[in-house]
Each structure stands twice: as structure tokens, then as C-alpha cells.
Design a protein around this motif. Sequence first.
Motif, PDB file in Angstrom:
ATOM      1  N   THR A 221     158.401  49.127  97.411  1.00 29.71           N
ATOM      2  CA  THR A 221     158.453  50.385  96.656  1.00 29.71           C
ATOM      3  C   THR A 221     157.184  51.209  96.813  1.00 29.71           C
ATOM      4  O   THR A 221     157.238  52.426  96.928  1.00 29.71           O
ATOM      5  CB  THR A 221     158.675  50.089  95.145  1.00 29.71           C
ATOM      6  N   LEU A 222     156.024  50.552  96.810  1.00 23.48           N
ATOM      7  CA  LEU A 222     154.765  51.285  96.951  1.00 23.48           C
ATOM      8  C   LEU A 222     154.598  51.728  98.406  1.00 23.48           C
ATOM      9  O   LEU A 222     154.712  50.915  99.326  1.00 23.48           O
ATOM     10  CB  LEU A 222     153.578  50.405  96.551  1.00 23.48           C
ATOM     11  N   GLU A 223     154.341  53.013  98.596  1.00 19.32           N
ATOM     12  CA  GLU A 223     154.211  53.547  99.958  1.00 19.32           C
ATOM     13  C   GLU A 223     152.748  53.628 100.379  1.00 19.32           C
ATOM     14  O   GLU A 223     151.866  53.868  99.553  1.00 19.32           O
ATOM     15  CB  GLU A 223     154.854  54.927 100.032  1.00 19.32           C
ATOM     16  N   ASP A 224     152.531  53.455 101.677  1.00 17.87           N
ATOM     17  CA  ASP A 224     151.169  53.497 102.218  1.00 17.87           C
ATOM     18  C   ASP A 224     150.788  54.948 102.533  1.00 17.87           C
ATOM     19  O   ASP A 224     150.728  55.357 103.684  1.00 17.87           O
ATOM     20  CB  ASP A 224     151.085  52.619 103.471  1.00 17.87           C
ATOM     21  N   LYS A 225     150.572  55.725 101.481  1.00 21.84           N
ATOM     22  CA  LYS A 225     150.237  57.148 101.632  1.00 21.84           C
ATOM     23  C   LYS A 225     148.743  57.356 101.400  1.00 21.84           C
ATOM     24  O   LYS A 225     148.107  56.609 100.659  1.00 21.84           O
ATOM     25  CB  LYS A 225     151.023  57.989 100.619  1.00 21.84           C
ATOM     26  N   ASP A 226     148.206  58.408 102.025  1.00 14.36           N
ATOM     27  CA  ASP A 226     146.789  58.736 101.813  1.00 14.36           C
ATOM     28  C   ASP A 226     146.645  60.243 101.603  1.00 14.36           C
ATOM     29  O   ASP A 226     147.466  61.022 102.080  1.00 14.36           O
ATOM     30  CB  ASP A 226     145.947  58.291 103.017  1.00 14.36           C
ATOM     31  N   CYS A 227     145.611  60.639 100.869  1.00 14.46           N
ATOM     32  CA  CYS A 227     145.341  62.065 100.671  1.00 14.46           C
ATOM     33  C   CYS A 227     144.093  62.458 101.468  1.00 14.46           C
ATOM     34  O   CYS A 227     143.376  61.601 101.975  1.00 14.46           O
ATOM     35  CB  CYS A 227     145.181  62.396  99.189  1.00 14.46           C
ATOM     36  N   ASP A 228     143.840  63.755 101.572  1.00 17.38           N
ATOM     37  CA  ASP A 228     142.777  64.254 102.453  1.00 17.38           C
ATOM     38  C   ASP A 228     141.361  63.893 102.000  1.00 17.38           C
ATOM     39  O   ASP A 228     140.462  63.776 102.830  1.00 17.38           O
ATOM     40  CB  ASP A 228     142.872  65.776 102.595  1.00 17.38           C
ATOM     41  N   GLY A 229     141.164  63.746 100.706  1.00 19.43           N
ATOM     42  CA  GLY A 229     139.811  63.437 100.238  1.00 19.43           C
ATOM     43  C   GLY A 229     139.806  62.777  98.871  1.00 19.43           C
ATOM     44  O   GLY A 229     140.683  63.019  98.037  1.00 19.43           O
ATOM     45  N   ILE A 230     138.818  61.914  98.678  1.00 20.26           N
ATOM     46  CA  ILE A 230     138.607  61.228  97.390  1.00 20.26           C
ATOM     47  C   ILE A 230     137.118  61.279  97.108  1.00 20.26           C
ATOM     48  O   ILE A 230     136.301  61.057  98.010  1.00 20.26           O
ATOM     49  CB  ILE A 230     139.067  59.754  97.472  1.00 20.26           C
ATOM     50  N   ALA A 231     136.753  61.574  95.873  1.00 19.59           N
ATOM     51  CA  ALA A 231     135.322  61.623  95.543  1.00 19.59           C
ATOM     52  C   ALA A 231     135.050  61.036  94.169  1.00 19.59           C
ATOM     53  O   ALA A 231     135.873  61.121  93.260  1.00 19.59           O
ATOM     54  CB  ALA A 231     134.809  63.062  95.598  1.00 19.59           C
ATOM     55  N   PHE A 232     133.875  60.430  94.063  1.00 18.34           N
ATOM     56  CA  PHE A 232     133.302  60.080  92.766  1.00 18.34           C
ATOM     57  C   PHE A 232     132.433  61.263  92.368  1.00 18.34           C
ATOM     58  O   PHE A 232     131.715  61.821  93.207  1.00 18.34           O
ATOM     59  CB  PHE A 232     132.412  58.842  92.881  1.00 18.34           C
ATOM     60  N   LEU A 233     132.486  61.637  91.120  1.00 17.21           N
ATOM     61  CA  LEU A 233     131.582  62.667  90.596  1.00 17.21           C
ATOM     62  C   LEU A 233     130.899  62.114  89.365  1.00 17.21           C
ATOM     63  O   LEU A 233     131.562  61.609  88.451  1.00 17.21           O
ATOM     64  CB  LEU A 233     132.363  63.944  90.234  1.00 17.21           C
ATOM     65  N   ASN A 234     129.574  62.163  89.368  1.00 20.65           N
ATOM     66  CA  ASN A 234     128.797  61.829  88.183  1.00 20.65           C
ATOM     67  C   ASN A 234     128.212  63.151  87.700  1.00 20.65           C
ATOM     68  O   ASN A 234     127.316  63.693  88.330  1.00 20.65           O
ATOM     69  CB  ASN A 234     127.695  60.831  88.543  1.00 20.65           C
ATOM     70  N   ASP A 235     128.774  63.703  86.616  1.00 19.99           N
ATOM     71  CA  ASP A 235     128.354  65.042  86.223  1.00 19.99           C
ATOM     72  C   ASP A 235     127.034  65.020  85.457  1.00 19.99           C
ATOM     73  O   ASP A 235     126.460  63.950  85.199  1.00 19.99           O
ATOM     74  CB  ASP A 235     129.470  65.790  85.477  1.00 19.99           C
ATOM     75  N   ASN A 236     126.556  66.196  85.108  1.00 20.29           N
ATOM     76  CA  ASN A 236     125.222  66.310  84.502  1.00 20.29           C
ATOM     77  C   ASN A 236     125.106  65.690  83.115  1.00 20.29           C
ATOM     78  O   ASN A 236     124.011  65.511  82.601  1.00 20.29           O
ATOM     79  CB  ASN A 236     124.785  67.777  84.459  1.00 20.29           C
ATOM     80  N   SER A 237     126.254  65.359  82.503  1.00 17.11           N
ATOM     81  CA  SER A 237     126.208  64.666  81.211  1.00 17.11           C
ATOM     82  C   SER A 237     126.503  63.174  81.391  1.00 17.11           C
ATOM     83  O   SER A 237     126.797  62.470  80.435  1.00 17.11           O
ATOM     84  CB  SER A 237     127.202  65.292  80.233  1.00 17.11           C
ATOM     85  N   ASN A 238     126.428  62.711  82.663  1.00 16.80           N
ATOM     86  CA  ASN A 238     126.680  61.309  83.016  1.00 16.80           C
ATOM     87  C   ASN A 238     128.125  60.866  82.816  1.00 16.80           C
ATOM     88  O   ASN A 238     128.400  59.666  82.710  1.00 16.80           O
ATOM     89  CB  ASN A 238     125.746  60.350  82.256  1.00 16.80           C
ATOM     90  N   GLN A 239     129.034  61.833  82.750  1.00 15.92           N
ATOM     91  CA  GLN A 239     130.452  61.501  82.711  1.00 15.92           C
ATOM     92  C   GLN A 239     130.909  61.191  84.140  1.00 15.92           C
ATOM     93  O   GLN A 239     130.599  61.916  85.074  1.00 15.92           O
ATOM     94  CB  GLN A 239     131.244  62.696  82.153  1.00 15.92           C
ATOM     95  N   GLU A 240     131.643  60.091  84.284  1.00 15.34           N
ATOM     96  CA  GLU A 240     132.157  59.706  85.602  1.00 15.34           C
ATOM     97  C   GLU A 240     133.546  60.333  85.832  1.00 15.34           C
ATOM     98  O   GLU A 240     134.386  60.350  84.923  1.00 15.34           O
ATOM     99  CB  GLU A 240     132.291  58.181  85.697  1.00 15.34           C
ATOM    100  N   HIS A 241     133.759  60.822  87.036  1.00 17.13           N
ATOM    101  CA  HIS A 241     135.047  61.418  87.421  1.00 17.13           C
ATOM    102  C   HIS A 241     135.525  60.798  88.733  1.00 17.13           C
ATOM    103  O   HIS A 241     134.709  60.415  89.578  1.00 17.13           O
ATOM    104  CB  HIS A 241     134.909  62.925  87.677  1.00 17.13           C
ATOM    105  N   LEU A 242     136.836  60.764  88.911  1.00 20.03           N
ATOM    106  CA  LEU A 242     137.463  60.427  90.201  1.00 20.03           C
ATOM    107  C   LEU A 242     138.301  61.628  90.603  1.00 20.03           C
ATOM    108  O   LEU A 242     139.125  62.104  89.811  1.00 20.03           O
ATOM    109  CB  LEU A 242     138.377  59.214  90.061  1.00 20.03           C
ATOM    110  N   VAL A 243     138.088  62.117  91.829  1.00 16.97           N
ATOM    111  CA  VAL A 243     138.754  63.342  92.267  1.00 16.97           C
ATOM    112  C   VAL A 243     139.556  63.055  93.534  1.00 16.97           C
ATOM    113  O   VAL A 243     139.033  62.468  94.489  1.00 16.97           O
ATOM    114  CB  VAL A 243     137.719  64.460  92.557  1.00 16.97           C
ATOM    115  N   PHE A 244     140.820  63.459  93.528  1.00 21.47           N
ATOM    116  CA  PHE A 244     141.708  63.274  94.678  1.00 21.47           C
ATOM    117  C   PHE A 244     142.205  64.649  95.114  1.00 21.47           C
ATOM    118  O   PHE A 244     142.618  65.448  94.271  1.00 21.47           O
ATOM    119  CB  PHE A 244     142.914  62.399  94.295  1.00 21.47           C
TER     120      PHE A 244
END
Length: 227
Positions: free
Chosen positions: A70-93
Motif C-alpha cells: 500500500t505504501l508507495e515509494d514516492k519522493d518530493c523535490d525538497g525536504i528541509a529542517f528549519l530551526n527558526d529564531n525562536s528555536n521552534q523546529e520545523h519540517l518542510v516538504f
Amino acid sequence: MALSDTFTTLFDKARGNGHAHGCKNTWAVVEHEQNATMTRLEVNAAGDFLGFDHDLVKGVKDTTTKMSSTLEDKDCDGIAFLNDNSNQEHLVFAELKSNFDVQKITGAFHQITMSFVKMHAWLSLCKDYDLDKIKVHFITACKCCKDKDQEDNVILRISQAQQLGNETFETKFLKPLLDKNKIKVNLSSFSDIQKLPFHDCICKKEVCMYLQLTKNPSDSQTSVTIS
């Protein structure tokens, strides 16, 4: 230690595999397909990015098709970690599409969802990883409608789905995204997540969805600001 550091320490080959690059305040996602006419997306936020290209999650069959039908082997163009100025962690796809095509936009978010599943599988092994505390962003960027006819077509398609009372991609996601550019939804809203018994922390996770269009049909790039 930032989540990006924990991830790249545990999975030390990720930097090379995904062509990692660090950047401040702006992360550029570049389309790898040679014939694509939508070539670049700039993601803006106040903080430090560690960005990877599609190769990071490409061909990860052990987590998908090798173990699941069922799970497909798909990928997107970019993935990033972001640590913002208030030290909040983000994951960006992010995923880029060259035309405003409802099917392709639907497919883009499917690629992103499968990429998220792979990343979550890896990150769940990382010290101090807690999905509840991370902000997650799903961004699809594509060209705006090429003319009034295409725009009317999209509006008609949304209207017909609404009249039929169907809960489709058009009614659930596309209409609010065209109205607002950014919406917040739970991952359980996605059919990819709904149809399988994923962990509650995934199903209940709220993500920010973005549909970023170019200003003109001839433009090959656009930008989006996340927070």
C-alpha cells in the motif's frame, strides 16, 4: 542539539545522499527534471535551514514497497529542517509542478505525504524527536492558470464536486487553498493516511498546507513565506 544535527549524526550519509545545504532565511528548491518549466521555489522564514533534494527520500523501498503493498515509494523535490529564531523546529516538504493541473496537484501532495512517512520513520529513531512539538509544512508550487478558460474549468470542477456533496481533493483542499493559499489540516484528512492504521501521533498531527502559484503563466519560479 538541533533535530537536523541529530538526524545527520545518526544518518551520517544523508548529507551526501540528499546533497544537503545549509542556508539562512531562504531555502531554494530546484526542480531536477530537465524539461520542467517550473524550476525554482524559494521558501522564506526567519531562521536556519538545512535543505535536501529529492534524492534523500528517493528509492527508500525498505520502508515502502519492499514491506508494503500500500505504501508507495514516492519522493518530493525538497525536504528541509528549519530551526527558526525562536528555536521552534520545523519540517518542510516541497514539490514543484509545471502546470496548474488538479490531478498533478493532488499527486504532488501524495508525493509529499509519502516523503513525510519515510522521514518520520527515520526521525522516530532520533533522540528528542517529538512530532507533536514540530511544525510541519507541505508546499506545492505550480504555475497559475494559463487563461480564463482553464480558471473557469477549475471553478466548475470544484462547484460540481460541492453540488454532489462529494468529499474530494477539490472540495477538501483545493478550494480553501485557492481562497487562502495556506490552510491547516490534520494528516488524517489525507486518504493516504486514512486508509491505513497509522499511529495516533501521525493521524492527529496538524500540518500547514500551501498552494503557491506563480504570478504569471510564463513565470518559472515563485516564493512562499512560512511561519
